[in-house]
Design a protein around this motif. Structure first.
Motif, PDB file in Angstrom:
ATOM      1  N   ALA B  69       0.832  -1.198   0.000  1.00  0.00           N
ATOM      2  CA  ALA B  69       0.000   0.000   0.000  1.00  0.00           C
ATOM      3  C   ALA B  69       0.865   1.245   0.000  1.00  0.00           C
ATOM      4  CB  ALA B  69      -0.897   0.012   1.236  1.00  0.00           C
ATOM      5  N   HIS B  83       3.697   0.883   2.652  1.00  0.00           N
ATOM      6  CA  HIS B  83       3.698  -0.258   3.568  1.00  0.00           C
ATOM      7  C   HIS B  83       3.658  -1.542   2.769  1.00  0.00           C
ATOM      8  CE1 HIS B  83       3.107  -2.464   7.196  1.00  0.00           C
ATOM      9  NE2 HIS B  83       1.883  -2.875   6.890  1.00  0.00           N
ATOM     10  N   GLU B  84       4.398  -2.546   3.210  1.00  0.00           N
ATOM     11  CA  GLU B  84       4.215  -3.859   2.608  1.00  0.00           C
ATOM     12  C   GLU B  84       4.461  -4.921   3.659  1.00  0.00           C
ATOM     13  OE1 GLU B  84       8.086  -3.518  -0.073  1.00  0.00           O
ATOM     14  OE2 GLU B  84       7.223  -5.525  -0.261  1.00  0.00           O
ATOM     15  N   SER B 199       7.600  -1.591 -11.518  1.00  0.00           N
ATOM     16  CA  SER B 199       8.904  -2.260 -11.448  1.00  0.00           C
ATOM     17  C   SER B 199       8.760  -3.775 -11.419  1.00  0.00           C
ATOM     18  CB  SER B 199       9.676  -1.778 -10.228  1.00  0.00           C
ATOM     19  OG  SER B 199       8.950  -2.096  -9.057  1.00  0.00           O
ATOM     20  N   ASN B 203       3.788  -7.843  -7.730  1.00  0.00           N
ATOM     21  CA  ASN B 203       4.320  -7.621  -6.390  1.00  0.00           C
ATOM     22  C   ASN B 203       3.346  -6.612  -5.786  1.00  0.00           C
ATOM     23  OD1 ASN B 203       5.627  -5.627  -4.548  1.00  0.00           O
ATOM     24  ND2 ASN B 203       7.296  -7.110  -4.648  1.00  0.00           N
ATOM     25  N   ALA B 205       3.283  -4.356  -3.443  1.00  0.00           N
ATOM     26  CA  ALA B 205       3.664  -2.953  -3.239  1.00  0.00           C
ATOM     27  C   ALA B 205       3.884  -2.246  -4.571  1.00  0.00           C
ATOM     28  CB  ALA B 205       4.920  -2.868  -2.379  1.00  0.00           C
ATOM     29  N   ALA B 206       4.545  -2.944  -5.507  1.00  0.00           N
ATOM     30  CA  ALA B 206       4.807  -2.325  -6.815  1.00  0.00           C
ATOM     31  C   ALA B 206       3.498  -2.065  -7.546  1.00  0.00           C
ATOM     32  CB  ALA B 206       5.726  -3.219  -7.639  1.00  0.00           C
ATOM     33  N   LEU B 209       1.839   0.910  -6.101  1.00  0.00           N
ATOM     34  CA  LEU B 209       2.445   2.151  -6.576  1.00  0.00           C
ATOM     35  C   LEU B 209       1.904   2.511  -7.973  1.00  0.00           C
ATOM     36  CD1 LEU B 209       4.476   4.462  -6.230  1.00  0.00           C
ATOM     37  CD2 LEU B 209       6.278   2.939  -7.045  1.00  0.00           C
TER      38      LEU B 209
END
Lengths: 655, 246
Positions: B69, B83-84, B199, B203, B205-206, B209
């Motif tokens: 997040a 955050h991950e 990226s 994933n 978190a990626a 983003l």
């Protein structure tokens, strides 16, 4: 809520920053700290990012993607807008000096910027010397420094301190012998005999400003044979207004001047005052081949075989010069000057074997030859223009063409023998398509511009760099004048040409983005495709759109972009970057076995490539990991400049 | 005590301790009402773009493995406010599944205690709306995990960009109102359209983003179209969703 920032997100941010200077130089801890302090902000196309009205700047912006324009909106300003591309930071000056920006920055496309607060910026300046140096030193200086470094590396690698890149000053051993203009000839001869010198410099009667030169060789032709009265003043038999160069000029420049004009001496003067005299012999000591010797050997050639020998000398000489660290601009000029002489000689020889019709005609150089940017590996790109009588009918014109084609076939063959292989696309004067009258050329050019199909654009990219090489140059000048006046009105053509030029984008980074995925040669970059071509293409478009006649890329950029009111610093940055990539190309073009020279390790082992044309394919490729750190940094900077130039093309020629 | 027993029945392996219970209460009292959201202008709004990875695509039976997040305020993606977390798994997901999100068996086993991980994440979210692409999947996965480990699903406000994006932006199907609506474009289509580079796809978190960047573009578009506050943005996505279902 003290949660740790996501390592994945920070790593992705770091990786994006690392593509650009100075972030590629920063320590891991400094850049991670920076990433955690950043926000990524979006600006829709057209929105203002920062303006003078915002007051003292408190945010650093790093352009993540898109384009930003910096415009001075004050009514008194005539500054051209500044184009910022990915990886560039703004407004650094205002942030450091804690003032408002002068420019208004707005989003030219949809834009994402990394933003750093004032305190984050202060922290970064403190924590990272690499960032601090970058922020305080201007970008252009980086290129300057690097170039000095390259030269010093080269100098170290050449035995002895002297190189062709040394200043003339370093060659001057003693002050030159001068006589006044009124000195009788006999007195001068006695003096030359007594002092055992080959030449004297003649100065005005009451000054030290040189007005002539008299050398040993002149004795026979101007004094002894014509039986001139030896009591006459030396001014009667001297060579007036001899060529002079400043003491800061390079040895190479002197050598080139001598070769071009067939002089044996060049005066060295600073602000008109005589400092010394440099003779061909002084230069000759430095190398096994002299430029003047080559020029003369070309003159003396009587057939294709001797021409091939002279052309080989040119190549050897050029390779030696690359090794001595002569700058790219001078080198390509040298190669072009010598190649011009060879072409001229080949044409003279062809005219003996198969005389062209007795009307005005001119041999045309195209592509890199037209741009005066030939490197060591080069094939033929030429054409011919002829001017039949206005009254000539089509039968008559065809008869003339047949005569010129026969002549051109011989000339093309001689050039092939001399080491300029036939053009694979058959762009040569012996091809009837490219052996045309002036009006035929105009019609052809007009057709290309009217309906710019991809073959037309491809042709225009080669042919519009035309330059007169031999014959009646007025014919070519007239064609150029016509093109200059017509091209700016061909909007569709210019747009198409721009769109074509923008298809190849120089990669941003060296590690991650340097190589395209489908690349057949991993770990290498094609310097021609990604390095020089963007500059050449942009320069051609700007020149055509702005009524500039020049064909040389640096000249085109300089002349056209001044008309476009781009600042001199920005123009110089483009030209310097272009020359740097050319230099890298020249270095990788070198084929001698000398392994001492810096950058040589970057050469790809072309011989082992199982390609049908390994040299053509590989000559423009270098291994990026074999470049030294500094070269890699400059190359990145140069490629960034190429992207910036493309952004400018995009801005000016959006359909 | 009855509560504890019930939790056991629903499969909560370890009961919450006192501190965890009070944290959960604070979280549950922090759910915003629609009227709160209509008062927040888009320039001030705080959002949490989120993405989850799971053991599979079965929203009712697969397990939540990871959450990523990042916070968005206004049109700023707060890279440092991110955050991950990987949740400790009792059963490692399949090899094929691991190849998608690349969270290895070892990493799955050494993940965070799910109770702590969920509480920390929910506190990170605060009272901000969560934002996802095909957000129903993320929402149900999270709610099921919350139900399992915290005993309550902890329903948050969600915004689905898969509905907001086509509601605001014309796609090749025609105008927003008349276009034939199906399942819509995948996230990659929008990322490509706006040149958003992720990226590492899949994933959490990626992807979060990437979602965050799409969000700020859409918020800026919304504002231009006169959609001025958080509630109006949520409505816009809901209306589109309703239209699509019809």
């Amino acid at each position: 809520m003290a949660v740790q920032p996501s390592p994945t997100i920070l790593a992705a941010t770091v990786a994006e920053l690392r593509i650009h200077a100075p972030f590629d130089q920063m320590t891991e801890s400094a850049i991670s700290r920076l990433a955690a302090n950043l926000t990524l902000r979006y600006f829709a196309e057209g929105s203002v990012i920062r303006s003078p009205e915002d007051g003292v700047v408190s945010t650093l912006s790093i352009l993540q993607r898109g384009q930003v324009l910096g415009v001075n909106l004050s009514p008194s300003s005539s500054e051209r807008p500044l184009t910022l591309v990915e990886g560039e930071m703004f407004p650094i000056g205002a942030l450091i000096s804690k003032r408002a920006t002068v420019l208004t920055f707005s989003a030219a496309t949809d834009v994402f910027c990394y933003e750093l607060s004032e305190s984050g910026f202060a922290e970064l300046m403190e924590a990272s010397p690499e960032f601090r140096n970058f922020a305080t030193a201007r970008l252009a200086h980086m290129l300057d420094l690097s170039r000095q470094h390259i030269q010093s590396v080269f100098s170290r690698n050449v035995s002895g301190a002297q190189t062709m890149a040394s200043p003339l000053r370093s060659l001057i051993k003693r002050s030159p012998v001068t006589v006044t203009a009124a000195t009788p000839i006999c007195q001068v001869l006695a003096m030359m005999q007594g002092l055992k010198i080959g030449s004297v410099i003649v100065v005005g009667d009451s000054s030290t400003i040189p007005c002539g030169i008299f050398t040993e060789r002149d004795v026979l032709a101007r004094v002894a044979l014509p039986q001139v009265d030896q009591s006459a003043p030396i001014s009667k038999v001297m060579t007036v207004d001899p060529v002079a160069l400043p003491s800061t000029a390079t040895v190479f420049e002197a050598a080139k001047l001598m070769a071009e004009r067939r002089f044996r001496h060049v005066l060295v003067t600073d602000e008109g005052q005589l400092v010394g005299l440099v003779s061909e012999r002084d230069l000759f000591k430095m190398q096994r081949l002299s430029l003047g010797e080559i020029a003369k050997s070309i003159d003396r050639c009587a057939d294709g075989v001797s021409l091939a020998k002279a052309a080989d000398d040119v190549r050897q000489m050029a390779e030696a010069l690359v090794g001595q660290g002569v700058a790219a601009e001078q080198l390509t000029q040298f190669v072009t000057t010598m190649n011009d002489a060879i072409v001229g000689k080949a044409i003279e020889l062809a005219a003996i074997e198969s005389p062209p019709p007795d009307i005005n005609w001119c041999w045309i150089g195209l592509g890199s030859e037209g741009r005066m940017e030939q490197t060591l590996v080069t094939d033929q790109d030429n054409a011919l223009v002829f001017a039949p009588a206005v009254s000539a009918g089509s039968t008559e014109i065809e008869a003339l063409r047949a005569g010129f084609l026969a002549f051109a076939t011989v000339a093309n063959r001689l050039l092939d023998q001399a080491g300029f292989p036939f053009c694979r696309g058959d762009i040569m004067a012996k091809n009837p398509r490219w052996c045309l009258t002036q009006s035929e050329w105009r019609n052809l050019f007009e057709a290309w511009m009217r309906s710019p199909s991809s073959p037309a654009l491809l042709n225009a990219a080669i042919f519009f760099d035309f330059r007169a090489l031999h014959g009646k140059s007025e014919l070519v000048t007239e064609l150029r004048d016509w093109l200059r006046s017509v091209a700016p009105t061909q909007k569709l053509f210019l747009y198409q040409m721009a769109a074509n030029a923008l298809q190849v984008r120089p990669p941003l980074g060296l590690v991650r983005d340097f190589v395209d995925a489908d690349d057949a040669y991993p770990g290498t970059i094609d310097l021609k495709k990604f390095g020089t071509r963007p500059f050449i293409d942009a320069a051609r478009i700007f020149a055509l759109a702005n009524e500039v006649s020049a064909t040389n890329t640096a000249d085109r950029l300089r002349q056209a972009m001044r008309k476009m009111r781009v600042g001199d610093d920005e123009i110089s940055a483009y030209i310097d970057s272009f020359h740097f990539v050319q230099l890298l190309r020249l270095r990788s073009n070198q084929r001698t076995a000398d392994t001492d020279i810096a950058g040589r390790s970057a050469l790809v082992a072309a011989q082992t490539e199982p390609d049908t044309e390994p040299n053509v394919h590989m000559a423009n490729r270098i291994r990026t990991d074999a470049l030294n750190d500094l070269d890699r940094r400059i190359l990145k900077e140069a490629l960034r400049q190429a992207r910036k130039l493309q952004a400018r093309v995009e801005m000016d020629f959006q359909a | 005590m009855a509560m504890e027993w019930l939790r056991h029945l629903f499969g909560n392996p370890v009961p919450l301790d006192d501190l965890q219970r009070s944290r959960l209460r604070a979280i549950e009292s922090n759910i915003p009402l629609p009227s709160d959201l209509s008062g927040i202008s888009l320039t001030q709004a705080r959002w949490v773009a989120a993405d989850v990875e799971s053991s599979g695509l079965d929203v009712w039976n697969d397990q939540l493995i990871a959450i990523g997040a990042v916070v968005v305020t206004g049109t700023n993606v707060q890279l440092g406010e991110s955050h991950e977390v990987v949740l400790k798994q009792t059963r490692i997901s399949s090899q094929d599944n691991i190849l998608i999100h690349r969270i290895s068996g070892r990493d799955q086993q050494s993940g965070e205690d799910p109770v702590e991980a969920l509480l920390t994440f929910l506190e990170f979210v605060g009272n901000s709306p969560l934002v996802g692409y095909h957000a129903n999947f993320d929402r149900i996965m999270l709610e099921r995990a919350c139900k399992k480990y915290l005993g309550t699903p902890v329903e948050k406000v969600w915004l689905d960009l898969a509905a907001l994006a086509p509601a605001l932006v014309d796609t090749e199907h025609g105008s927003a109102k008349t276009r034939a609506v199906g399942r819509g474009h995948p996230l990659d289509w929008w990322l490509e359209r706006y040149r958003i580079e992720v990226s590492a796809r899949h994933n959490a978190a990626a992807d979060a983003l990437g979602t965050a960047q799409l969000l700020v573009i859409l918020l800026s578009t919304a504002e231009k179209q006169g959609v001025a506050n958080v509630e109006a943005v949520l409505e816009c996505a809901k209306d589109y969703e309703w239209l699509r279902r019809r």
